[in-house]
Design a protein around this motif. Structure first.
Motif, mmCIF file in Angstrom:
data_model
loop_
_atom_site.group_PDB
_atom_site.id
_atom_site.type_symbol
_atom_site.label_atom_id
_atom_site.label_comp_id
_atom_site.label_asym_id
_atom_site.label_seq_id
_atom_site.Cartn_x
_atom_site.Cartn_y
_atom_site.Cartn_z
ATOM 1 N N MET A 1 1.063 -1.156 -0.045
ATOM 2 C CA MET A 1 0.164 -0.113 -0.363
ATOM 3 C C MET A 1 0.646 1.133 0.173
ATOM 4 N N LEU B 1 -10.081 2.625 3.326
ATOM 5 C CA LEU B 1 -8.965 2.156 2.471
ATOM 6 C C LEU B 1 -9.516 2.850 1.147
ATOM 7 N N GLU B 2 -11.177 1.895 0.575
ATOM 8 C CA GLU B 2 -11.379 2.202 -0.735
ATOM 9 C C GLU B 2 -11.553 3.769 -0.836
ATOM 10 N N THR C 1 -7.675 4.982 -1.204
ATOM 11 C CA THR C 1 -7.234 4.515 -2.628
ATOM 12 C C THR C 1 -8.138 4.736 -4.136
ATOM 13 N N SER D 1 -7.783 -4.020 -0.965
ATOM 14 C CA SER D 1 -8.117 -3.883 0.635
ATOM 15 C C SER D 1 -8.507 -4.895 1.564
ATOM 16 N N ARG E 1 -6.312 -5.671 4.866
ATOM 17 C CA ARG E 1 -7.000 -4.853 6.506
ATOM 18 C C ARG E 1 -6.742 -6.596 7.181
#
Length: 349
Positions: free
Chosen positions: A224, A290-291, A294, A313, A317
């Motif tokens: 990431m 996260l989404e 990104t 993702s 996690r």
């Protein structure tokens, strides 16, 4: 292993908490149970305003005002994230809103990229002598604010129309994935500061760090960080720009330039209770958002599909919830003073 290219941090290594296998398993199970309660944040946005924008990547709402695209969404979920980050950063800075020694009676304070306006409201209440102006490309601020606080819709990368030499303090926080020319922004700040005035920038770099080599080079967490660096470079908003702020401040002619670097754990793995709480907030931030962080960057910068991002993702996690991984984000604070004031401070209060 985390990226070796990041600037060394001034603080000592964070001591990890000691978990035996049983305690570690229990802690992981507690995190998993917490994740099952739903993806909606327990915090509520302070703004009831309608967010004007367009539905884009990941079916999230993005701001459309300004000359360039902003990498993050500006919908209710994002506003909840911003407000949580405000609490987290305050704890990281030991309950301080900023570090510059601006004195007790500033008259004009600007907040660039003010988001929900929560920082402006807190500062306006703390400094009733000041007119606090927050500016952002999205109208996501509340209507009910202190009388000395106001908000403006504008793109801070365009030419400013405010009076030059008029601000006592100019502040900016988390301009990640938004600024394409920091030297020009710093130049505009310099022109609009009063002689003797201060400017201060805060931001997470997104360049993952670790003091004890517990971040595997093949981990999704490291991936990431690497992907954020690549995607933001291509997007035109390098995620490691805060590492260059100090030099840009000094090149512009600011005095008493100071750089402070704080370690923000990615999870509640630290032994220190304050850092453990900060890590828990950051873990929540990552797991829930996260989404949003990104989706646009990885699609436009890396060419990934929405499905590829969702799969990545899900794997990421698992790393975020792994308490054996002792990773942290460097949080940069850089401030400096415009020369020419009656009294030039040399140290922060």
């Amino acid at each position: 292993m985390a990226s070796p290219s990041a600037a060394p941090l001034a603080t000592a290594p964070i001591a990890p908490d000691e978990f035996d296998d049983e305690a570690l398993a229990a802690a992981q199970e507690e995190q998993d149970e917490g994740a099952d309660t739903g993806s909606r944040s327990s915090l509520t946005s302070i703004s009831e305003s309608v967010i004007k924008g367009v539905v884009g990547e990941g079916r999230r709402t993005y701001a459309v005002y300004g000359k360039e695209e902003y990498g993050f969404p500006m919908d209710d979920k994002e506003l909840d994230r911003i407000d949580l980050c405000h609490v987290k950063y305050s704890a990281l800075l030991d309950k301080k809103l900023f570090l510059s020694p601006i004195g007790e009676d500033p008259q004009r304070i600007l907040d660039l990229g003010c988001g929900t306006g929560i920082w402006c409201i807190d500062v306006a209440e703390e400094y009733p002598s000041a007119q606090v102006v927050g500016v952002d490309i999205a109208p996501t601020q509340p209507e009910w604010v202190p009388p000395n606080c106001q908000f403006e819709l504008d793109d801070i990368e365009q030419d400013w129309t405010w009076k030059e030499n008029s601000a006592d303090f100019i502040f900016a926080r988390d301009l990640i994935a938004s600024i394409r020319d920091f030297p020009r922004l710093i130049d505009q700040c310099y022109k609009h500061l009063k002689p003797g005035g201060w400017m201060e920038f805060h931001c997470v770099t997104g360049v993952l760090q670790c003091d004890d080599d517990t971040v595997p080079a093949t981990s999704h967490l490291q991936a990431m960080s690497d992907n954020l660096k690549t995607s933001t470079d291509k997007f035109g908003t390098p995620v490691d720009d805060p590492m260059r702020w100090r030099g840009w401040f000094e090149e512009r002619g600011l005095e008493n330039v100071t750089e402070e670097i704080y370690k923000m754990p990615t999870g509640p793995w630290a032994k220190d209770k304050r850092l453990k709480l900060i890590g828990a907030w950051e873990q929540h931030n990552l797991l829930e958002n996260l989404e949003g962080m990104t989706m646009r960057l990885f699609q436009k910068g890396l060419g990934w599909s929405e499905e590829e991002i969702l799969v990545f993702s899900a794997m990421l996690r698992k790393d975020i919830k792994d308490l054996k991984i002792h990773a942290y984000w460097p949080f940069y604070v850089v401030y400096g003073q415009k020369p020419g004031g009656k009294e030039t401070e040399t140290t922060a209060e």
